[in-house]
Write a protein that holds these residues in place. Structure first.
Motif: not given
Length: 635
Positions: A46-47, A59-61, A104-116, A214-218
């Motif tokens: 990841i980067q 791209i580095d580990t 993009y690695g753990p510094s990349h903040r991601i949100a996955v928004c699901e209605r359910r 990782a920086n993922i908000d489910l």
């Protein structure tokens, strides 16, 4: 204010209810992808770059310190800023989150928004998946498998899915077990089947198990509504602003009140979202992957219509064409009821079972739900069919099975037959596609069913959605290389993805719709092309391509290229046929003239005599053939 919206999606692999042998060959032929897979035991390449400064770096580990980011929260809340927001927690949305986190690695903040609000159950939870008729199935072919392989999910997918190694078909009126004809799948790689919700569970739990740091908000139970698609003022970098609202699952809440805590299948759920209580959030990349809900796509359409309305009418013909969702009226509607079937031990458990009733009234299509002989069967019928209604008399459904599908009726007990009879039928989706581009502004795009919706007859919906994610990944990589670290790669990647995939989306939907036309149109748009392709490809395979189904399985050609190739084939085919028929007419005319001179009769008498002779000859051949068959059967 509370706004209801139905969650509706369908993408299973089965055949259309037309009674033609061509459908017996519709099983995806796929080629095993050769890209390396990621597993939980392998480091993710990841980067470590936030999307606000996407640069073309090596791209580095990630190091131990980099991985020590925030864990995935069990109950995350929407935040005011994300690098990427994915609207939709289905297969394409979750795979997009995995792709971005890998890239993009753990510094990349991601949100996955699901209605359910309900989080997906584990793919190994048999208490959920044992109810095989509750969840509609997906057939994942080479397009989907290649994407899952690229992002390291393939092994988990294989564990949760079942291989389909061919078909067993019963023609109309063929009701004996031995009448079923088995056609092995001639493929390099086998298509695999699993419930749509189970694939979601595979991806969701893959994230929990492999991306814990990782920086993922489910964000389950949240709806995304775009407010503005870009703004750049006072030197502030442009971004997309969205409103994230809390939602409740109506059916789940009602079931809980009744003491029923069973996980609700996605097609059975409906949500209410409180749009008066929300969080405003900005992002550098908004991905609309919410299927037929099309929250992002609909907002794109509205805002682009508003843009066009503000342009001087004299200048509108020269302005960029507006983003639009083309919605086709379904002129060949079908509905379905699902029914579980347990196969006898001597029936192969890895086949797609298919039977058609007389006069094409109802088609039964069944796919394996597991490797234990449990099938999920669908009864496809017209909406006005008596058996499509709710609360049908179970005796009528039993009678229909006894007359048309006795080989399957014997496998369904009376209690299950009664449950199928009384429940409502579900509708198939209508054809739709977005265009002439799949983006609005520099940082918003749509993919999956939000961009192209097809009926699930040919296994193209879910596979194309997963392929979209792979193509977006490729676009991000290529854009990063092209800018060479001098600028933000997202706008270039968004445009690159749209330019490549928008023509494919239109072609995919157009081709699929042409194979689903009603009545006589079906013959001219589907059956006749199959016949012509079969003849001409056999005669000159280097000039004419194979039929459409075989073209779908090629990995070196996209949907737009398939469409162009078939149009060229058809033009040349009709030109050759026209030339042949013209030559035959001239030859026949010359023959009539010659016979008239030789016999001294008029051309009219000679022509009529030739027609009558041909008719008598045809009748005698049929009579002889029938008599020969009777003699053989009497021996």
């Amino acid at each position: 204010m509370v706004i209801p919206r139905s969650f509706c999606a369908l993408a299973l692999i089965f055949l259309c209810s037309k009674s033609t042998d061509a459908f017996s060959t519709v099983v995806s032929s796929i080629v095993q992808p050769k890209t390396a897979t990621f597993t939980s035991a392998q480091p993710h390449n990841i980067q470590s770059k936030s999307l606000s400064s996407l640069r073309a770096t090596s791209i580095d580990t990630p190091t131990t310190d980099e991985i020590a980011g925030s864990d995935i929260s069990a109950d995350p809340k929407p935040q005011p800023q994300y690098d990427s927001i994915v609207c939709g927690g289905g297969p394409a949305g979750l795979l997009a989150a995995i792709m971005l986190s890998q890239k993009y690695g753990p510094s990349h903040r991601i949100a996955v928004c699901e209605r359910r609000p309900a989080t997906p159950p584990s793919p190994s939870d048999n208490t959920v998946w044992s109810d095989v008729a509750r969840f509609y199935l997906l057939g994942i072919g080479h397009r989907g498998q290649r994407a899952l392989n690229k992002f390291g999910v393939f092994d988990d997918f294989v564990k949760a899915s079942v291989a389909v190694n061919g078909r067993r078909d019963w023609q109309p009126g063929a009701t004996k077990v031995e009448d079923g004809r088995i056609t092995p799948a001639k493929k390099d790689v086998v298509s695999r089947v699993l419930p749509r919700d189970k694939l979601v569970g595979v991806l969701y739990h893959h994230i929990l198990e492999n991306y814990a740091h990782a920086n993922i908000d489910l964000l389950y139970g949240y709806q995304v509504d775009p407010i503005s698609f870009e703004s750049a003022q006072d030197g502030v970098e442009d971004c997309v602003t969205v409103q994230i609202s809390k939602c409740e699952d109506i059916l789940t809440k009602e079931n809980a009140a009744d003491g029923d805590k069973t996980y609700a299948a996605s097609q059975e759920s409906d949500q209410l979202c409180d749009v008066d209580s929300f969080t405003l959030s900005t992002t550098k990349l908004l991905i609309g992957a919410d299927g037929s809900a099309r929250t992002v796509a609909n907002a794109m359409e509205r805002m682009d219509e508003d843009r066009i309305s503000k342009i001087n009418p004299l200048l509108r013909p020269f302005a960029q064409k507006p983003f639009k969702v083309t919605r086709f009226v379904d002129d060949n509607p079908r509905v379905y009821k699902s029914v579980p079937i347990k196969l006898p031990s001597d029936w192969p458990a890895d086949l797609n079972y298919s039977a058609r009733s007389r006069e094409s009234r109802i088609t039964l299509e069944a796919l394996p739900s597991d490797d234990q002989g449990n099938l999920c069967a669908l009864l496809l019928m017209k909406p006005d069919d008596e058996l499509a209604k709710a609360n049908v008399d179970p005796a009528k459904l039993r009678t229909f099975f006894d007359e048309e599908f006795p080989q399957f009726g014997a496998l369904i007990d009376d209690d299950e037959m009664a449950r199928v009879a009384i429940k409502d039928a579900s509708a198939l989706p209508a054809f739709r596609y977005a265009g002439p581009r799949l983006n609005l502004g520099r940082r918003t795009l749509i993919l999956g069913d939000a961009a192209h919706t097809v009926k699930p007859y040919y296994g193209l919906g879910a596979n194309s959605a997963l392929e979209d994610v792979q193509m977006l990944s490729d676009a991000l990589d290529e854009a990063a290389v092209e800018i060479d670290g001098t600028d933000d790669a997202v706008p270039k990647a968004v445009k690159l993805f749209s330019d490549r995939r928008a023509p494919d989306s239109e072609a995919l939907v157009t081709i699929s719709r042409n194979m689903d036309r009603p009545g006589k149109l079906f013959f001219f748009t589907f059956v006749l092309p199959l016949i012509l392709d079969g003849i001409f490809h056999k005669i000159a395979p280097k000039i004419f391509g194979p039929n459409m189904f075989a073209m779908f399985q090629r990995q070196d050609i996209n949907f737009k290229q398939i469409q162009k190739k078939k149009r060229l084939d058809r033009t040349v085919q009709f030109a050759l046929l026209g030339s042949i028929f013209t030559a035959m007419i001239f030859a026949a005319d010359a023959g009539v003239s010659l016979l008239a001179r030789v016999t001294g009769k008029t051309r009219g008498i000679v022509a009529m005599t030739m027609v009558m002779a041909a008719a008598v000859g045809s009748f005698l051949r049929k009579l002889a053939s029938s008599r020969t068959k009777e003699i053989q059967e009497s021996k």
